[in-house]
Design a protein around this motif. Structure first.
Motif, PDB file in Angstrom:
ATOM      1  N   SER A  14      44.271  36.122  40.725  1.00 23.12           N
ATOM      2  CA  SER A  14      45.381  37.073  40.845  1.00 23.12           C
ATOM      3  C   SER A  14      44.868  38.474  41.178  1.00 23.12           C
ATOM      4  O   SER A  14      45.471  39.179  41.987  1.00 23.12           O
ATOM      5  CB  SER A  14      46.180  37.142  39.545  1.00 23.12           C
ATOM      6  OG  SER A  14      46.886  35.949  39.358  1.00 23.12           O
ATOM      7  N   TYR A  15      43.766  38.875  40.558  1.00 27.94           N
ATOM      8  CA  TYR A  15      43.195  40.193  40.870  1.00 27.94           C
ATOM      9  C   TYR A  15      42.768  40.250  42.324  1.00 27.94           C
ATOM     10  O   TYR A  15      42.969  41.249  43.007  1.00 27.94           O
ATOM     11  CB  TYR A  15      41.979  40.483  39.980  1.00 27.94           C
ATOM     12  CG  TYR A  15      42.336  40.924  38.585  1.00 27.94           C
ATOM     13  CD1 TYR A  15      43.154  42.035  38.380  1.00 27.94           C
ATOM     14  CD2 TYR A  15      41.874  40.245  37.471  1.00 27.94           C
ATOM     15  CE1 TYR A  15      43.498  42.434  37.111  1.00 27.94           C
ATOM     16  CE2 TYR A  15      42.206  40.636  36.196  1.00 27.94           C
ATOM     17  CZ  TYR A  15      43.032  41.738  36.017  1.00 27.94           C
ATOM     18  OH  TYR A  15      43.369  42.134  34.762  1.00 27.94           O
ATOM     19  N   CYS A  16      42.156  39.143  42.769  1.00 33.46           N
ATOM     20  CA  CYS A  16      41.602  39.133  44.126  1.00 33.46           C
ATOM     21  C   CYS A  16      42.694  39.193  45.186  1.00 33.46           C
ATOM     22  O   CYS A  16      42.461  39.696  46.274  1.00 33.46           O
ATOM     23  CB  CYS A  16      40.725  37.904  44.338  1.00 33.46           C
ATOM     24  SG  CYS A  16      39.223  37.977  43.362  1.00 33.46           S
ATOM     25  N   ALA A 111      35.299  40.752  34.747  1.00 34.54           N
ATOM     26  CA  ALA A 111      34.575  40.238  35.915  1.00 34.54           C
ATOM     27  C   ALA A 111      34.999  40.987  37.168  1.00 34.54           C
ATOM     28  O   ALA A 111      34.169  41.355  37.998  1.00 34.54           O
ATOM     29  CB  ALA A 111      34.831  38.748  36.074  1.00 34.54           C
ATOM     30  N   PHE A 112      36.301  41.250  37.281  1.00 32.77           N
ATOM     31  CA  PHE A 112      36.759  41.954  38.478  1.00 32.77           C
ATOM     32  C   PHE A 112      36.271  43.401  38.488  1.00 32.77           C
ATOM     33  O   PHE A 112      35.907  43.938  39.533  1.00 32.77           O
ATOM     34  CB  PHE A 112      38.292  41.904  38.593  1.00 32.77           C
ATOM     35  CG  PHE A 112      38.769  42.377  39.935  1.00 32.77           C
ATOM     36  CD1 PHE A 112      38.677  41.550  41.038  1.00 32.77           C
ATOM     37  CD2 PHE A 112      39.273  43.654  40.102  1.00 32.77           C
ATOM     38  CE1 PHE A 112      39.077  41.986  42.289  1.00 32.77           C
ATOM     39  CE2 PHE A 112      39.677  44.101  41.346  1.00 32.77           C
ATOM     40  CZ  PHE A 112      39.583  43.267  42.448  1.00 32.77           C
ATOM     41  N   PHE A 113      36.247  44.014  37.314  1.00 30.65           N
ATOM     42  CA  PHE A 113      35.756  45.398  37.219  1.00 30.65           C
ATOM     43  C   PHE A 113      34.283  45.440  37.624  1.00 30.65           C
ATOM     44  O   PHE A 113      33.846  46.336  38.340  1.00 30.65           O
ATOM     45  CB  PHE A 113      35.945  45.914  35.792  1.00 30.65           C
ATOM     46  CG  PHE A 113      35.886  47.409  35.673  1.00 30.65           C
ATOM     47  CD1 PHE A 113      36.874  48.206  36.231  1.00 30.65           C
ATOM     48  CD2 PHE A 113      34.846  48.037  34.996  1.00 30.65           C
ATOM     49  CE1 PHE A 113      36.828  49.593  36.123  1.00 30.65           C
ATOM     50  CE2 PHE A 113      34.792  49.407  34.884  1.00 30.65           C
ATOM     51  CZ  PHE A 113      35.789  50.195  35.446  1.00 30.65           C
TER      52      PHE A 113
ATOM     53  N   ASP B  88      53.057  35.412  43.227  1.00 25.33           N
ATOM     54  CA  ASP B  88      52.003  35.497  44.245  1.00 25.33           C
ATOM     55  C   ASP B  88      51.201  34.208  44.415  1.00 25.33           C
ATOM     56  O   ASP B  88      50.223  34.183  45.147  1.00 25.33           O
ATOM     57  CB  ASP B  88      51.074  36.690  43.960  1.00 25.33           C
ATOM     58  CG  ASP B  88      50.671  36.754  42.501  1.00 25.33           C
ATOM     59  OD1 ASP B  88      51.049  35.833  41.742  1.00 25.33           O
ATOM     60  OD2 ASP B  88      49.976  37.704  42.113  1.00 25.33           O
ATOM     61  N   LEU B  89      51.619  33.144  43.718  1.00 28.25           N
ATOM     62  CA  LEU B  89      50.943  31.859  43.918  1.00 28.25           C
ATOM     63  C   LEU B  89      51.812  30.948  44.784  1.00 28.25           C
ATOM     64  O   LEU B  89      53.030  31.033  44.725  1.00 28.25           O
ATOM     65  CB  LEU B  89      50.704  31.159  42.570  1.00 28.25           C
ATOM     66  CG  LEU B  89      49.735  31.798  41.590  1.00 28.25           C
ATOM     67  CD1 LEU B  89      49.561  30.890  40.377  1.00 28.25           C
ATOM     68  CD2 LEU B  89      48.394  32.069  42.228  1.00 28.25           C
TER      69      LEU B  89
END
Lengths: 255, 328
Positions: A14-16, A111-113, B88-89
Motif C-alpha cells: 500500500s505504501y509503494c 521498512a518504507f521509511f 487501491d487494491l
C-alpha cells in the motif's frame, strides 16, 4: 507469525502504490539534493577533511524535518483510515491476532521509511567515486548513524501508529504524531536550558539527557558510537507505543 | 453450530441486546429479522468477536466467542452490512490478501479465490480496482471474501441492502446454493427475501427475541386472513349472507358504488370460505365481480410483533417459544 507477514506485505504494498509516499520522496530528495550539493561545495571550497562529510549531511534541515514530519504522515492512515471506512471490522474479524496487525503495520511503515532513506546512503557511496570526492569514507560511522536514525524513526513511527489508533480522523492522527515528534526532538533540550536550578539536579539532568534524542544522535550515533543503553531506550519506546496501540485497539472490546 | 445464551450488550446506558438466547443447528439457514436498530448487527458483532458481550455467553462452532475468539473467526465467514474494501487494491489482489490472512495454504489459494469469485458472480471484475466497482459488485466482493476460506459458518449482515432487483435475485440464488454446505445466519429487513431463502426465522425487536420458527408457521399464527369480495348488487342484499358464514369474524369495510358493492371481511385462522361464498351468491343469482382471499404474510406478522403494542407482542413470543420447544 505468518499473518504478521501477510499484514506487513499488504501494508508495504500500500505504501509503494500510494502517491503520498512518492510525493514525500520527491520533495525530500530535491531539497536534500540541494543541501548536500551545498555541503560538498563548501567542503571542496574550504578544503575541509572529507571524512567528516557524512556527519555534515546528518544535521541538515531536511533531515530534521524528514524525521519530524514524515513518520506522522506515513502512519496517519494505519488505523484511522480503517476505522473511518469500517474495514477495521473486516480486518479484526479475520482470524488474526491484534498484535500481528499492530506489529505488521508498524514494521511496514518502518521498512518504507528505511527505503526512503536508502538513496541518501547511495549518494554518500557515489560521492566517493573519482569525479566527485575521490575519498574513502569510513563505513562504520555511516552504519552507526543510519542505525540511530532507524531506531529513532522506529520509535516515532510506533507513536504514529498509536496516534492513528486513537481516532478515525486521519488528519488529527498526523497532527498528533507530528506534535509528538517535534516535542521529542526539541523539548528535552529546551527544558534542560530553561529549568534553571532544577535542571542541575542529577536525576533530572540524566532523565532529560536520555530523552534528548537530537543530542544523543549527534553525540553518539553520528560519531559512530553505538551505546546499548540507547538501543534499549528506542527498542523500549517502540515496544511501549505498540503495546499502547494494542490496548487502544482492544478497547473496543471493553464493554 | 451457533449457540447464544442470555446474551446482553449495553452501550453505556443504552441496552442494545437484552438476554437474547437461540440455537442454530448445523446446516440450518436462519433469517435474522428485526427493524432497524433492533440489535441485529450488535448481536452479529458479538458473534464475530468484534465486540464483547456485556453478559451472557455465545459459542460458534463449539468455541466461546470471548475466550477463544481466534478459533471462532477461523470457522466463520462474515459479510458486514457495509462492505469496506481497500480502494487501491484490485479485486483479485484483495481476495488473495484475505485468503492469506485467513490461512488458506498457498497451493490452494488461487483455486480458492477463483471458486469464491465464481460463487459470488464477480469473475468479470477481477482486474478492476476495488474502489472502482459498483455498490452491488462491492457487496459481492465482500461475499467472495466471506467464502474464500470455505468456512462452515456464514454470517451475512443484510447482504442485499442497496442492491438492484437483479442483483438481489443473484444473491438469493447464491445463498440457496451455499445452504447445502454451510450453516448460514442471514440478517435482513426485507421479509420476502428471507421467506424465500431461509427455513427458519428469528425476529428480534428492541434487543429481545420476539419469534423463532419456520416462516410459514409464524405466518399461520397471525391467524386472520382478509377476504375481498365484489358483487353486482346492493350491500344490504349481500351482508347477511356473508355474516352467517362460518369463519367470517367481521366485515369492517363496505363500499357501495351504485349497483355494485365491495366488502373486506376478516376471516379466522384455518378457514377458506371462498368456495362457499361463490356457491351461495350464485344460488341467490348475484353476479360476482371479485373474490379473493389474502392470506397473512410474514410482513403482517412482523408488523404485528414489532409495531403492535407491547401487550399484543407478548403472547406471540410465549406461543413461539412453546412451539420451538415442540419443534425440538
Amino acid at each position: 507469525m505468518n499473518r504478521l507477514l501477510v499484514t506487513f506485505q499488504k501494508e508495504l504494498f500500500s505504501y509503494c502504490i500510494s502517491p503520498v509516499s512518492w510525493i514525500i520522496a520527491v520533495v525530500f530528495y530535491l531539497w536534500r539534493g540541494f543541501e548536500v550539493y551545498g555541503v560538498v561545495y563548501s567542503f571542496d571550497y574550504y578544503r575541509a577533511d572529507q571524512d567528516l562529510l557524512p556527519s555534515a549531511t546528518y544535521g541538515l534541515t531536511s533531515t530534521f524535518w524528514m524525521v519530524v514530519l514524515v513518520p506522522g504522515i506515513l502512519t496517519m492512515r494505519t488505523f484511522a483510515e480503517e476505522r473511518r471506512t469500517g474495514s477495521l471490522e473486516t480486518l479484526m474479524t479475520a482470524p488474526v491476532r491484534d498484535f500481528e496487525v499492530v506489529v505488521g503495520k508498524w514494521a511496514a511503515a518502518s521498512a518504507f521509511f528505511a527505503l526512503l532513506w536508502l538513496p541518501s546512503v547511495l549518494v554518500l557511496e557515489l560521492l566517493q567515486l573519482g569525479p566527485f570526492l575521490d575519498a574513502d569514507l569510513a563505513f562504520g560511522p555511516v552504519f552507526a548513524a543510519y542505525l540511530g536514525m532507524f531506531l529513532l524513526s522506529g520509535m516515532l513511527l510506533a507513536f504514529g501508529v498509536f496516534a492513528s489508533s486513537l481516532t478515525d480522523n486521519v488528519l488529527l492522527a498526523a497532527l498528533l504524531a507530528i506534535l509528538f515528534d517535534f516535542g521529542l526532538m526539541q523539548g528535552p533540550r529546551m527544558l534542560a536550558n530553561n529549568l534553571g536550578a532544577a535542571g542541575q539536579n542529577y536525576y533530572v539532568r540524566e532523565l532529560l539527557d536520555k530523552f534528548d534524542v537530537m543530542g544523543n544522535f549527534a553525540n553518539w550515533f553520528a560519531r559512530g558510537l553505538i551505546d546499548t543503553s540507547q538501543i534499549a531506550f528506542y527498542v523500549g519506546g517502540v515496544a511501549f507505543f505498540l503495546f499502547l496501540t494494542g490496548v487502544s485497539l482492544s478497547s473496543r472490546r471493553i464493554a | 453450530m451457533i449457540s447464544v445464551s442470555e446474551l446482553t450488550k449495553r452501550y453505556g446506558p443504552f441496552l442494545a441486546v437484552d438476554r437474547l438466547s437461540f440455537e442454530i443447528a448445523r446446516g440450518e439457514v436462519v433469517g435474522f429479522l428485526g427493524p432497524n436498530g433492533a440489535g441485529k448487527t450488535t448481536t452479529i458483532r458479538v458473534l464475530t468477536g468484534f465486540h464483547p458481550a456485556s453478559s451472557g455467553t455465545a459459542t460458534v462452532a463449539g468455541f466461546d466467542v470471548a475466550a477463544d475468539s481466534l478459533s471462532v473467526r477461523k470457522n466463520l465467514g462474515y459479510l458486514p452490512q457495509e462492505v469496506p474494501i481497500y480502494p487501491d487494491l484490485r479485486v483479485t489482489e484483495y481476495l488473495h490478501y484475505r485468503a492469506k490472512l485467513k490461512g488458506v495454504p498457498s497451493r490452494e489459494r488461487r483455486v480458492a479465490v477463483e471458486r469464491a469469485m465464481e460463487k459470488a458472480g464477480i469473475a468479470d471484475v477481477g482486474r478492476k480496482l476495488c474502489g472502482q466497482v459498483s455498490h452491488g459488485y462491492r457487496q459481492r466482493v465482500g461475499l467472495a471474501d466471506a467464502l474464500v476460506a470455505n468456512p462452515p459458518i456464514l454470517i451475512l449482515d443484510e447482504p442485499t441492502s442497496g442492491l438492484d432487483p437483479n442483483q438481489r435475485v443473484r444473491i438469493k440464488q447464491v445463498v440457496r446454493e451455499l445452504a447445502n454446505e454451510h450453516t448460514i445466519l442471514f440478517s435482513s429487513h426485507i421479509l420476502g427475501e428471507v421467506q424465500e431463502v431461509t427455513s427458519r426465522v428469528l425476529i428480534i425487536h428492541r434487543g429481545t427475541l420476539r419469534a423463532d420458527g419456520p416462516p410459514d408457521q409464524l405466518v399461520a399464527r397471525t391467524g386472520v386472513s382478509t377476504l375481498q369480495l365484489g358483487v353486482q348488487a346492493p350491500a344490504a342484499n349481500v351482508l347477511p349472507l356473508l355474516r352467517e358464514l362460518p369463519g367470517i369474524a367481521g366485515v369492517p369495510q363496505v363500499t357501495a358504488d351504485g349497483a355494485s358493492s365491495t366488502f373486506t371481511a376478516v376471516v379466522a385462522a384455518g378457514h377458506d370460505p371462498c368456495a362457499e361464498i361463490g356457491r351461495r351468491l350464485l344460488q341467490a343469482g348475484l353476479a360476482v365481480r371479485e373474490l379473493r382471499l389474502d392470506r397473512p404474510t410474514l410482513e403482517a406478522y412482523f408488523h404485528a410483533i414489532t409495531e403492535g403494542s407491547e401487550r399484543a407482542s407478548e403472547p406471540v413470543a410465549a406461543a413461539t417459544s412453546a412451539d420451538a420447544e415442540a419443534a425440538r
